[in-house]
Design an enzyme around this catalytic site. Structure first.
Site, mmCIF file in Angstrom:
data_model
loop_
_atom_site.group_PDB
_atom_site.id
_atom_site.type_symbol
_atom_site.label_atom_id
_atom_site.label_comp_id
_atom_site.label_asym_id
_atom_site.label_seq_id
_atom_site.Cartn_x
_atom_site.Cartn_y
_atom_site.Cartn_z
ATOM 1 N N HIS A 235 0.814 -1.222 0.000
ATOM 2 C CA HIS A 235 0.000 0.000 0.000
ATOM 3 C C HIS A 235 0.846 1.271 0.000
ATOM 4 C CE1 HIS A 235 -2.934 2.831 2.196
ATOM 5 N NE2 HIS A 235 -3.308 2.747 0.949
ATOM 6 N N GLU A 275 -3.657 -4.686 9.551
ATOM 7 C CA GLU A 275 -3.875 -3.768 8.426
ATOM 8 C C GLU A 275 -2.990 -2.530 8.489
ATOM 9 O OE1 GLU A 275 -7.753 -2.799 7.092
ATOM 10 O OE2 GLU A 275 -8.600 -4.739 7.627
ATOM 11 N N HIS A 277 -1.202 0.657 7.240
ATOM 12 C CA HIS A 277 -1.446 1.587 6.134
ATOM 13 C C HIS A 277 -0.197 2.443 5.892
ATOM 14 C CE1 HIS A 277 -5.671 0.608 5.520
ATOM 15 N NE2 HIS A 277 -5.795 0.549 6.839
ATOM 16 N N GLU A 292 -4.358 -0.143 11.354
ATOM 17 C CA GLU A 292 -5.810 0.020 11.424
ATOM 18 C C GLU A 292 -6.368 -0.379 12.785
ATOM 19 O OE1 GLU A 292 -9.836 0.606 10.118
ATOM 20 O OE2 GLU A 292 -7.938 1.267 9.263
#
Length: 305
Positions: A235, A275, A277, A292
């Site tokens: 990401h 998660e 980011h 996250e």
């Protein structure tokens, strides 16, 4: 070269479910983080470990990416209410509307011309806002290209990923645009960062690859590095002082790195569903990761021959 990560600490965000998303280092060395679900901006002071949150004027504005500006403030995109935000070191914030009111601003970076440049995902445009709030927008030739992350390149131009066009674009400060298609169909590039050697690194979230674009006099050279798992969903990216590219794997709960010669190393963060980011290197080389699950983790990076 072998790379290892050692956890130095974790910082839980005060607001549950706030969705820590992107990180940026402020001019005083503090870490700033967008809380996309809570409509807040957080600040972490590394020396004390203090985490503070600043509420914005709308809890549903969707603060997304954030970058230091030339005026000493932090500037950020508000994806859901289509505005550009500004926050000072004391936590005072304001925002500016975009023309048409539906741009879907996402990526943002300070340009060498003294303005803040940003992408408009919904309207296929790249915009510029001055520190006085004046906004200009430039149309892109890729209809439906979904311009996403953006960074200032070593050539003084602004570079951005075109997520749905499988390309990386370049726009000069005068508005001249040129897209560069990627070799892999379905690459869906997202995160983008500039290296000190003139290259630009990006994540291919759709293909499970990390790419490197090197501008030259007659065009660009693009290298792609295949990650061990195709569905790891890389990401965000950040470039370390040694020239290696670090990235988050949204789908696997890991961060990884690629050296300039293509060696890939991956590191679990402790929970497959965390998660990760955004990520950023602090002034002392410490790696910070926005997760996250509601925390910012802090890591020491060690390299051995």
């Amino acid at each position: 070269m072998t790379t290892s990560l050692t956890l130095l600490g974790t910082h839980t965000l005060p607001t549950a479910g706030s969705g820590p998303y992107a990180l940026a280092v402020g001019p005083d060395g503090t870490l700033w983080c967008t809380l996309v679900h809570a409509g807040r901006i957080a600040r972490l002071t590394p020396a004390s470990g203090l985490v503070e949150e600043f509420a914005l004027d709308s809890p549903d504005c969707g603060p997304t990416l954030i970058a230091p500006g030339p005026d000493g403030a932090l500037w950020f995109t508000r994806y859901r209410d289509h505005r550009i935000g500004r926050i000072t070191g004391e936590g005072a914030s304001r925002s500016y509307a975009l023309p048409g009111g539906a741009g879907g601003p996402y990526g943002i970076a300070a340009g060498l011309d003294g303005g803040l440049w940003f992408t408009c995902t919904n309207t296929d445009r790249v915009g510029r806002i001055g520190t006085d709030g004046e906004v200009r927008e430039f149309p892109l030739p890729c209809e439906g290209g979904f311009p996403s992350f953006l960074t200032t390149g070593p050539d003084g131009a602004l570079w951005f990923t075109l997520n749905r066009a499988d390309a990386v674009g370049r726009i000069s400060v005068s508005g001249e645009v040129r897209p560069h298609p990627l070799p892999t169909p379905g690459a869906a590039p997202v995160g983008l960062a500039a290296g000190s050697d003139g290259s630009l690194w990006f994540a291919e979230i759709g293909a499970g690859r990390i790419g490197r674009l090197t501008p030259g006099r007659t065009g660009v050279e693009i290298d792609e590095f295949v990650l061990p798992e195709a569905d790891c969903r890389p990401h965000a990216v950040a470039v370390a002082a040694d020239g290696s590219c670090w990235f988050t794997e949204w789908g696997t709960g890991r961060v990884g790195s690629v050296t300039p010669d293509g060696k890939i190393t991956e590191h679990p963060l402790g929970a497959p569903d965390c998660e990760p980011h955004g990520l950023a290197f602090g002034p002392d080389g410490t790696l910070y990761v926005a997760e996250e699950r509601g925390r910012i983790s802090r890591w020491a990076v060690r390299r051995t021959p």
